[in-house]
Design a protein around this motif. Structure first.
Motif, PDB file in Angstrom:
ATOM      1  N   ASN A  86       0.811  -1.228   0.000  1.00 11.61           N
ATOM      2  CA  ASN A  86       0.000   0.000   0.000  1.00 11.61           C
ATOM      3  C   ASN A  86       0.844   1.277   0.000  1.00 11.61           C
ATOM      4  O   ASN A  86       0.392   2.322  -0.474  1.00 11.61           O
ATOM      5  N   HIS A  87       2.059   1.204   0.534  1.00 10.61           N
ATOM      6  CA  HIS A  87       2.862   2.426   0.643  1.00 10.61           C
ATOM      7  C   HIS A  87       3.463   2.856  -0.694  1.00 10.61           C
ATOM      8  O   HIS A  87       3.956   3.980  -0.816  1.00 10.61           O
ATOM      9  N   ILE A  88       3.424   1.994  -1.696  1.00 16.12           N
ATOM     10  CA  ILE A  88       4.005   2.338  -2.994  1.00 16.12           C
ATOM     11  C   ILE A  88       3.014   3.155  -3.804  1.00 16.12           C
ATOM     12  O   ILE A  88       1.852   2.765  -3.964  1.00 16.12           O
ATOM     13  N   LYS A  89       3.486   4.286  -4.320  1.00 13.62           N
ATOM     14  CA  LYS A  89       2.626   5.168  -5.110  1.00 13.62           C
ATOM     15  C   LYS A  89       2.220   4.489  -6.410  1.00 13.62           C
ATOM     16  O   LYS A  89       3.055   3.943  -7.126  1.00 13.62           O
ATOM     17  N   LYS A  90       0.932   4.523  -6.700  1.00 17.52           N
ATOM     18  CA  LYS A  90       0.390   3.862  -7.885  1.00 17.52           C
ATOM     19  C   LYS A  90      -0.068   4.900  -8.910  1.00 17.52           C
ATOM     20  O   LYS A  90      -0.569   5.966  -8.536  1.00 17.52           O
ATOM     21  N   PRO A  91       0.082   4.598 -10.188  1.00 17.39           N
ATOM     22  CA  PRO A  91      -0.396   5.524 -11.221  1.00 17.39           C
ATOM     23  C   PRO A  91      -1.911   5.625 -11.191  1.00 17.39           C
ATOM     24  O   PRO A  91      -2.592   4.688 -10.752  1.00 17.39           O
ATOM     25  N   PRO A  92      -2.470   6.744 -11.649  1.00 21.87           N
ATOM     26  CA  PRO A  92      -3.923   6.971 -11.546  1.00 21.87           C
ATOM     27  C   PRO A  92      -4.778   5.896 -12.178  1.00 21.87           C
ATOM     28  O   PRO A  92      -5.875   5.608 -11.685  1.00 21.87           O
ATOM     29  N   TYR A  93      -4.332   5.271 -13.284  1.00 19.68           N
ATOM     30  CA  TYR A  93      -5.179   4.302 -13.975  1.00 19.68           C
ATOM     31  C   TYR A  93      -5.442   3.047 -13.156  1.00 19.68           C
ATOM     32  O   TYR A  93      -6.366   2.298 -13.440  1.00 19.68           O
ATOM     33  N   VAL A  94      -4.622   2.806 -12.127  1.00 19.55           N
ATOM     34  CA  VAL A  94      -4.831   1.622 -11.292  1.00 19.55           C
ATOM     35  C   VAL A  94      -6.082   1.785 -10.431  1.00 19.55           C
ATOM     36  O   VAL A  94      -6.733   0.803 -10.076  1.00 19.55           O
ATOM     37  N   LYS A  95      -6.436   3.025 -10.134  1.00 21.19           N
ATOM     38  CA  LYS A  95      -7.555   3.291  -9.226  1.00 21.19           C
ATOM     39  C   LYS A  95      -8.879   3.492  -9.939  1.00 21.19           C
ATOM     40  O   LYS A  95      -9.891   3.772  -9.307  1.00 21.19           O
ATOM     41  N   THR A  96      -8.894   3.386 -11.230  1.00 21.83           N
ATOM     42  CA  THR A  96     -10.126   3.590 -11.974  1.00 21.83           C
ATOM     43  C   THR A  96     -10.290   2.513 -13.020  1.00 21.83           C
ATOM     44  O   THR A  96      -9.315   1.933 -13.487  1.00 21.83           O
ATOM     45  N   ARG A  97     -11.523   2.239 -13.390  1.00 26.87           N
ATOM     46  CA  ARG A  97     -11.796   1.274 -14.445  1.00 26.87           C
ATOM     47  C   ARG A  97     -11.947   1.954 -15.801  1.00 26.87           C
ATOM     48  O   ARG A  97     -12.270   1.319 -16.787  1.00 26.87           O
ATOM     49  N   MET A  98     -11.710   3.263 -15.817  1.00 26.94           N
ATOM     50  CA  MET A  98     -11.823   3.994 -17.058  1.00 26.94           C
ATOM     51  C   MET A  98     -10.790   3.490 -18.065  1.00 26.94           C
ATOM     52  O   MET A  98      -9.641   3.228 -17.703  1.00 26.94           O
ATOM     53  N   ALA A  99     -11.201   3.341 -19.318  1.00 28.55           N
ATOM     54  CA  ALA A  99     -10.272   2.882 -20.349  1.00 28.55           C
ATOM     55  C   ALA A  99      -9.162   3.913 -20.534  1.00 28.55           C
ATOM     56  O   ALA A  99      -9.430   5.105 -20.657  1.00 28.55           O
ATOM     57  N   PRO A 161       2.810  -1.807 -16.069  1.00 24.10           N
ATOM     58  CA  PRO A 161       1.805  -2.580 -16.819  1.00 24.10           C
ATOM     59  C   PRO A 161       0.697  -3.178 -15.947  1.00 24.10           C
ATOM     60  O   PRO A 161      -0.399  -3.445 -16.446  1.00 24.10           O
ATOM     61  N   LEU A 162       0.970  -3.418 -14.658  1.00 29.39           N
ATOM     62  CA  LEU A 162       0.024  -4.128 -13.801  1.00 29.39           C
ATOM     63  C   LEU A 162      -1.254  -3.312 -13.598  1.00 29.39           C
ATOM     64  O   LEU A 162      -1.238  -2.240 -12.995  1.00 29.39           O
ATOM     65  N   GLY A 163      -2.363  -3.821 -14.132  1.00 26.01           N
ATOM     66  CA  GLY A 163      -3.640  -3.131 -14.010  1.00 26.01           C
ATOM     67  C   GLY A 163      -3.872  -2.078 -15.064  1.00 26.01           C
ATOM     68  O   GLY A 163      -4.911  -1.409 -15.067  1.00 26.01           O
ATOM     69  N   TYR A 164      -2.932  -1.917 -16.002  1.00 29.18           N
ATOM     70  CA  TYR A 164      -3.103  -0.933 -17.068  1.00 29.18           C
ATOM     71  C   TYR A 164      -4.103  -1.475 -18.088  1.00 29.18           C
ATOM     72  O   TYR A 164      -3.810  -2.421 -18.824  1.00 29.18           O
TER      73      TYR A 164
END
Length: 353
Positions: A86-99, A161-164
């Protein structure tokens, strides 16, 4: 074969970044399907000009490649998605299902941004170098993914790539006739395989993107030459990059070099701006073209040519990611993230000697 009415937005995510494309058209209007022909043409703006005319055929029915010395790729089993702390910063696309879409505007950086890009590029290069040492007969691409995933998170970064767009793994592993976006699975590498490993890391809010094609065991001279020429085409394209240079010179440089050896240049997959977002302007075409645009000081983007021995037509598997050559012929790719400097181009994803 897939018709326009059944296209999923994820089909775009192989090519564009983590913001929606600036188009209000529904998918059915973005694609043109001609019954009786095995392709779908993208009806998009010039931003996507390098993505047109891709063959979205389903998995081909070849059992052996034309030379009869190896079997065609088949999908293996996928392991569960690997967790990221959880402490690792994630890119915005990981938090949304938007294409995902492509971000408009180039990635141009101030001094702080350049240092962040150097850091993410350095880590991506180190991870790729490590991944390459794992390539040997018997190892599975999923085991490579596991090692890459662990190294990235151990360094406080996120595997881009993970979750992209729904991609289930942390790295792309493209073997033999796989042009790009191969999903790591249970298939063990075999003696004589070639494999492209595509690594992207998200560190401190910036992406570093790189790939290389590696030899597994005793590789044929035919395959070795393809890989050599592909790497040379990337190096030549980087060498002519500098402020004010037209982007179309990249495509001409790569295409001219490939032609000398009779290799095909895949047209549907492109280089791209990279930095705070995974994919941004410009679209960098690897074949001869007349697109406009010039390189800008402190701009970052990728160059990632994909050459083939045979057909340049891509065929997509049912997973909506894995893309292979139509005739099962070998494909190779190399990629670097570069920074445009006053003196030319600095390779950000190159391991220090």
């Amino acid at each position: 074969m897939v018709g326009a009415s059944s296209l999923h937005p994820r089909l775009l995510s192989s090519f564009v970044g983590d913001r929606l494309a600036q188009s209000r058209q529904p998918l059915a209007q973005l694609f043109h399907y001609n019954p009786g022909r095995k392709h779908i043409s993208m009806q998009l703006s010039r931003t996507f000009s390098g993505l047109t005319n891709i063959l979205f055929n389903r998995r081909n029915n070849l059992d052996e490649v034309p030379d009869g010395k190896r079997k065609c790729l088949r999908p293996g089993k996928l392991s569960p998605r690997r967790p990221v702390p959880n402490h690792i910063k994630k890119p915005p696309y990981v938090k949304t299902r938007m294409a995902p879409g492509i971000a408009s505007g180039p990635e141009v950086h101030d001094l702080k941004g350049i240092e962040h890009m150097r850091a993410s590029g350095r880590l991506a290069a180190q991870v790729l170098n490590y991944a390459g040492t794992l390539v040997k007969p018997g190892i599975t691409t999923d085991e490579i993914d596991e090692a890459v995933h662990q190294m990235i998170i151990d360094n406080g970064a996120y595997p881009s790539p993970l979750g992209y767009g729904g991609f289930p793994k942390s790295v792309c592993t493209s073997v033999n006739e796989c042009i790009c976006h191969g999903i790591p699975d249970s298939r063990p590498l075999e003696d004589g395989d070639i494999i492209n490993i595509d690594v992207t890391v998200y560190l401190n809010g910036y992406h570093g993107d790189t790939s290389a094609t590696f030899f597994c065991g005793d590789v044929s001279e035919k395959a070795r030459n393809l890989v050599k020429v592909t790497k040379e085409s990337l190096d030549k394209a980087i060498s002519i990059s500098a402020p004010g240079v037209e982007f179309k010179k990249i495509g001409k440089t790569i295409h001219d070099h490939a032609d000398k050896f009779g290799y095909g240049v895949v047209r549907q997959f492109v280089g791209h701006g990279v930095g705070r977002v995974f994919h941004a302007d410009p679209v960098v075409l690897h074949f001869r073209n007349n697109d406009g645009g010039r390189m800008v000081l402190n701009q970052t983007f990728t160059i990632e040519p994909m050459l083939t021995i045979g057909s340049i037509n891509p065929v997509m598997w049912d997973d909506d990611w894995t893309v292979v050559t139509e005739d099962g012929s070998l494909s190779a790719q190399f990629e670097h993230t570069i920074l445009i400097t006053e003196d030319g181009a600095e390779i950000l994803t190159q391991c220090e000697a």
